[in-house]
Design an enzyme around this catalytic site. Structure first.
Site, PDB file in Angstrom:
ATOM      1  N   LYS A 187       0.975  -1.250  -0.088  1.00 16.72           N
ATOM      2  CA  LYS A 187      -0.022   0.058  -0.132  1.00 16.72           C
ATOM      3  C   LYS A 187       0.839   1.334  -0.039  1.00 16.72           C
ATOM      4  O   LYS A 187       1.756   1.320   0.673  1.00 16.72           O
ATOM      5  CB  LYS A 187      -0.967  -0.121   1.224  1.00 16.72           C
ATOM      6  CG  LYS A 187      -2.039   1.021   1.172  1.00 16.72           C
ATOM      7  CD  LYS A 187      -2.623   0.891   2.596  1.00 16.72           C
ATOM      8  CE  LYS A 187      -3.831   2.015   2.609  1.00 16.72           C
ATOM      9  NZ  LYS A 187      -4.834   1.781   3.989  1.00 16.72           N
ATOM     10  N   SER A 215      -9.735   2.012   2.837  1.00 16.56           N
ATOM     11  CA  SER A 215      -8.718   2.700   1.919  1.00 16.56           C
ATOM     12  C   SER A 215      -7.932   1.884   1.062  1.00 16.56           C
ATOM     13  O   SER A 215      -7.202   2.253   0.368  1.00 16.56           O
ATOM     14  CB  SER A 215      -8.013   3.601   3.074  1.00 16.56           C
ATOM     15  OG  SER A 215      -7.369   3.257   3.782  1.00 16.56           O
ATOM     16  N   SER A 234     -10.060  -0.303   7.039  1.00 13.60           N
ATOM     17  CA  SER A 234      -9.542  -0.089   6.016  1.00 13.60           C
ATOM     18  C   SER A 234      -8.746  -1.470   5.399  1.00 13.60           C
ATOM     19  O   SER A 234      -8.361  -1.467   4.087  1.00 13.60           O
ATOM     20  CB  SER A 234      -8.518   0.987   5.899  1.00 13.60           C
ATOM     21  OG  SER A 234      -9.102   2.223   5.921  1.00 13.60           O
TER      22      SER A 234
END
Lengths: 484, 481
Positions: free
Chosen positions: A76, A151, A175
């Protein structure tokens, strides 16, 4: 080869069926082919990946390989990666090249994993649909008109579409788990403090936690084993040994007490998702688990409490992005005030600004007690609820998200409806517990997430329950048709 | 109207740790800009603070030195505001739960009386960097070498009633922090910075007046001047029918005035909240015991010991214990000198004068304490007279060697041989027969003064080396006879 799990790839690599270089090349090719549609990567580090793959091949040849050696993964873009762009989904960090590696990144590199690149995300991890990214929305491989959740939407989409074997994510209010649910993969948010936060760009420091996003519980165990551990550079990281997650995967779950949270199974839950969760619970019962009803009476307060605590911390954490030392700076500032105002106005997107405003307000003189302090008290109440619940059960099971993937733009103008995506996940962050999302039977052809919540540092048990369910079912083996 | 001044001080002492409070960077002063700024000090994305235990140790040492409560649990909080030399957009400090609670120090006033001043609290925090406004052509340079340097902010009660009392208190704190070795006390380099909260009220009134905060004063002299200016200003404002407004003011030493920096309305809302990156600081009894164990002797105790152990006067003991380094110097010199009183006279007299004249700190004194002690020993054993010792000291100061080396090289060894001195006396008396006659016919009470002439002549002939006591004795005997 790309459909294989880490555990399967590891054997293939060791047995010489494929080299890491071949595997990495193949995955990079898949990224090129499919990511124009998905937009799950913001940076692809092809040269670095191939160099790491060659090094992995040497290690494998030397018989010194571990289970992650040569496995292509993605990070990420919230994790700092040495000499590689780290944008956190924001214009503020467009072109920012990190001078150091996050501990999680360094740990996985040491374990031999190959980094394919950095995945897209909601800006500064603020969002539940991956639509707040400055680099554009990510699409859900199951239906590209829908969102992958957020997210960690880029990581989820990339793992679901078989563009990488696994990815890292972070979870502040859901997330990792909510995008895992919406894309039909396995995602684990460990106990707060289990993985180091060093080098993970902070959103809400008291809630943020890194975890793996994979296609099976077994893979999550392999990833977490490498990611977790005490780090002297993070004062909040846990000084306790890392359990043998892989070794714990073999236990039958007969007699395991599964807690069903009555507050999670009622109003607000999509009927299809509810039916899917019930089917999963039936399967757990068939495997010998006992179902018990538990109550989290203060769970309803978790979303409001979260939307005080997280914005409050973010308003302070994001103050360093001021255009002075790095990151976006406006052109020709008139004076200091102008430099701050324009750099930050231009650099941050609407959702980030909204949360900075909320958080600044919640911390301001005269409001602190009514908001921040009260929210902290609610946090304690929620932690107490869980403590009581875990006296009666070993693992809590329920839905991860209230529905399946929604359409792009559907909730973009309705922040509250977006915030309710995390209604079942947020309490876990507020209490600091480990939580996991694994696939349940699909609903109308779209993935459904089953959430498993464990007691503090009980990741091994969570992973085992998930693994036992996955041994008995093929829900986690389903793949989006256009990406197999 | 009779006015009473009320003063409280906030003193920022830079702790003498080798590395910063939340990073491993060096705290050394004067390095090239930004060469002592790590990822943490630069506030890079994703970095985290880790508390320096040594800073905690020093804070605890201060707490124990002033008899304050050391908190078992204290909490670091973020003080949020934007400034270019504040890299994270917040300063890590302590707010509701400081590491050191209330304590008391005794200050000594000019008339010798003492008075207690309350210390409200002391808390740990990090320093900011520096903004450099010169040499950047309309831009500002940022040096983050100082960012993250540990500070102990010591907050007093509003217990002081004059600028002189404020100075006495500040000096006392300076003495304590340097004594216990937690601060180098260097005011030019900003290691000891003072903010004064000043207000006035009609004498006899219980409530406080509105205060002004005078920021960043870095000398005791300026502290006194700034307060005196501010008090006069406030009296004038009120007597002219105005109101003192709560504000932050800056003292301008060049103009000897204070001027407004920002008003209460313009003040930042710092939005303090507990720093989620740091766990609460827990200090157990064992840690405190370990700190107390290593605690150096405090100034008040040392002063009393100097009186009892060395038989020094209260005044001498007070002067010598004024700074730890001076007290250490004295004790080291007295050990080799063997005469505490004489050593004290030398340290406070010739040595202090030379240091003062040359503008040298005692820490950089060219004459080592043991060497001064040796000089004292040579006076004691009559190798040289006190007068010759002054010349020897000057030579030692100039780097010409130890007392013995100088005495040897210059042939300054005192003449104590009675025969040699007698010969000198005889020579002088013979050469000055008229003065001898005058002396003998003079009034007895005028004679001692006249004796000086002969002593002078003899000392001159001996190049100052004749033992003055012997000369006096012989002279008196021969002139009387």
């Amino acid at each position: 080869m790309h459909n294989k799990t880490i555990a399967e790839l590891s054997i293939a690599l060791r047995d010489g069926q494929v080299s890491s270089t071949e595997l990495t090349t193949q995955m990079l090719q898949r990224v090129k082919t499919h990511d124009a549609t998905l937009n799950s990567f913001v940076t692809v580090t092809e040269d670095l990946a191939l160099a790491q793959a060659r090094a992995a091949d040497e290690r494998i040849a030397a018989g010194a390989a571990g289970p992650l050696t040569g496995i292509p993964i993605a990070h990420k873009d919230i994790f700092c990666t040495l000499d590689v762009r780290t944008s956190c989904g924001s214009r503020m960090l467009e072109g920012f090249v990190s001078p150091y590696d996050a501990t999680v990144v360094a740990n996985l590199q040491r374990a031999g994993a190959v980094m394919l690149g950095k995945t897209n995300m909601d800006e500064f991890a603020m969002g539940s649909s991956n639509e707040t990214s400055y680099y554009g929305p990510v699409r859900n491989p199951w239906d590209t008109e829908t969102v992958p959740g957020g997210s960690s939407g880029g990581s989820a989409a990339a793992v679901a579409a078989r563009l990488c074997a696994a990815a890292t994510g972070t979870d502040t209010g859901g997330s990792i788990r909510q995008p895992a649910a919406l894309t039909g993969i396995t995602g684990l948010k460990p106990t707060y403090g289990r993985c180091s936060r060093w080098g993970m760009i902070a959103f809400a420091s008291s809630l943020d936690q890194a975890g793996p996003m994979t296609r099976s519980a077994e893979d999550a165990a392999l990833m977490l084993a490498a990611m977790a551990g005490f780090d002297e550079r993070d004062s909040t990281s846990a000084q306790r040994p890392v359990d043998d997650y892989v070794g714990a995967l073999g236990s039958p779950i007969k007699g395991v007490r599964i807690g069903i949270v009555k507050e999670f199974m009622g109003e607000g839950l999509d009927a299809g998702v509810g039916a899917s969760v019930s089917a999963a619970l039936d399967e757990l019962t068939r495997l010998g688990a006992e179902l018990v009803e538990v109550s989290l009476p203060n769970a309803g307060l978790s979303v409001p409490a979260y939307y005080v605590v997280a914005p409050a911390e973010c308003s302070s954490n994001l103050a360093r992005f001021d255009g002075v030392r790095y990151g976006h700076r406006c052109t020709d500032p008139k004076d200091l005030e102008d430099l701050y105002k324009r750099s930050r106005s231009e650099g941050f997107g609407a959702e980030v600004k909204r949360r900075i405003m909320i958080g600044t307000y919640a911390l301001s003189a005269g409001y602190y007690d009514a908001y921040y302090l009260k929210a902290q008290k609610v946090r304690q109440l929620i932690a107490d609820d869980f403590r009581r619940a875990f006296a009666a059960c070993d693992v809590i099971v329920g839905p991860t998200a209230p529905g399946t993937a929604f359409r792009l733009g559907e909730k973009a103008d309705d922040p509250v409806s977006m915030y309710l995506q995390d209604i079942y996940t947020i309490a876990v962050n507020l209490a600091g517990l480990p939580g996991m999302s694994i696939p349940a039977p699909a609903s109308d052809g779209m993935p459904v997430g089953l959430q498993l919540i464990g007691n503090y540092f009980d990741e091994a048990r969570l992973l085992n329950v998930a693994h036992q369910l996955q041994l008995a079912t093929d829900w986690h083996r389903q793949a989006p048709a256009d990406f197999v | 109207m009779q006015w009473e001044t009320v003063i409280g001080l906030e003193i920022h002492t830079q702790l003498a740790t080798r590395s910063k409070i939340f990073s491993g960077s060096s705290t050394a002063f004067g390095a090239e800009p930004n060469t002592q700024a790590s990822l943490i000090d630069l506030g890079m994305p994703g970095v985290l603070p880790v508390l320096n235990k040594e800073a905690v140790r020093m804070a605890v040492r201060f707490g124990k030195a002033i008899g304050a409560q050391v908190a078992e649990r204290s909490v670091f909080a973020r003080k949020n505001y934007f400034y270019p030399d504040l890299p994270k957009g917040y300063q890590i400090s302590q707010y509701e739960l400081p590491v050191v609670g209330s304590g008391v120090v005794e200050i000594v006033l000019e008339d010798g009386s003492t008075r207690p001043v309350g210390v409200t609290r002391a808390h740990l925090e990090e320093d900011a960097g520096k903004s450099l406004h010169e040499d950047f052509h309309g831009m500002t340079g940022i040096d983050l070498n100082r960012a993250g340097t540990p500070l102990l902010e010591i907050v007093s009660e509003p217990d002081m009633r004059s600028a002189k009392e404020a100075v006495a208190y500040a000096k006392k704190i300076h003495q304590i922090v340097t004594y216990i070795g937690i601060c180098d006390g260097n005011m030019q380099e900003g290691s000891f910075r003072m903010d004064a909260n000043v207000s006035i009220r009609p004498k006899g009134q219980a409530e406080f007046g509105t205060r002004a905060e005078l920021k960043n004063i870095n000398s005791f002299r300026f502290l006194e001047k700034a307060i005196n200016f501010e008090v006069a200003r406030q009296i004038e404002v009120i007597e002219d029918g105005g109101k003192v407004v709560q504000e932050t003011r800056l003292y301008d030493a060049n103009k000897d005035e204070t001027r407004s920096m920002r008003s209460k309305e313009e003040a930042n809302d710092y939005r303090y909240f507990p720093d989620p990156d740091l766990l609460p600081l827990e200090i157990d009894a064992a840690f405190i015991a370990e700190v107390v164990e290593g605690m150096p002797e405090l100034p008040d105790a040392r002063r009393e010991r100097f009186e009892s152990e060395y038989g020094l006067s209260a005044y001498d003991a007070d002067v010598l214990t004024g700074s730890r380094i001076q007290a250490d110097y004295f004790e080291a010199a007295a050990r080799t000198g063997g005469d505490a009183k004489l050593t004290a006279n030398w340290v406070m007299g010739d040595l202090a004068a030379a240091l003062n004249k040359e503008g040298v700190d005692i820490a950089d004194c060219p004459v080592a304490a043991a060497d001064l002690g040796l000089l004292v020993a040579r006076i004691r054993d009559n190798t040289i007279s006190g007068k010759i010792a002054k010349d020897v000291f000057a030579a030692m100061w100039a780097g010409e060697g130890s007392a013995d080396q100088v005495i040897e090289a210059k042939g300054l060894k005192q003449i104590t041989d009675t025969g040699a001195i007698e010969a000198l006396v005889d020579e002088v008396l013979a050469a000055n027969s008229a003065q001898v006659e005058n002396y003998r016919s003079a009034d007895p009470d005028k004679q001692p003064k006249m004796l000086g002439f002969f002593v002078g002549q003899i000392m001159k002939r001996s190049q100052g080396k004749a033992n003055p006591q012997q000369v006096n004795e012989l002279l008196r005997r021969k002139l009387g006879g």
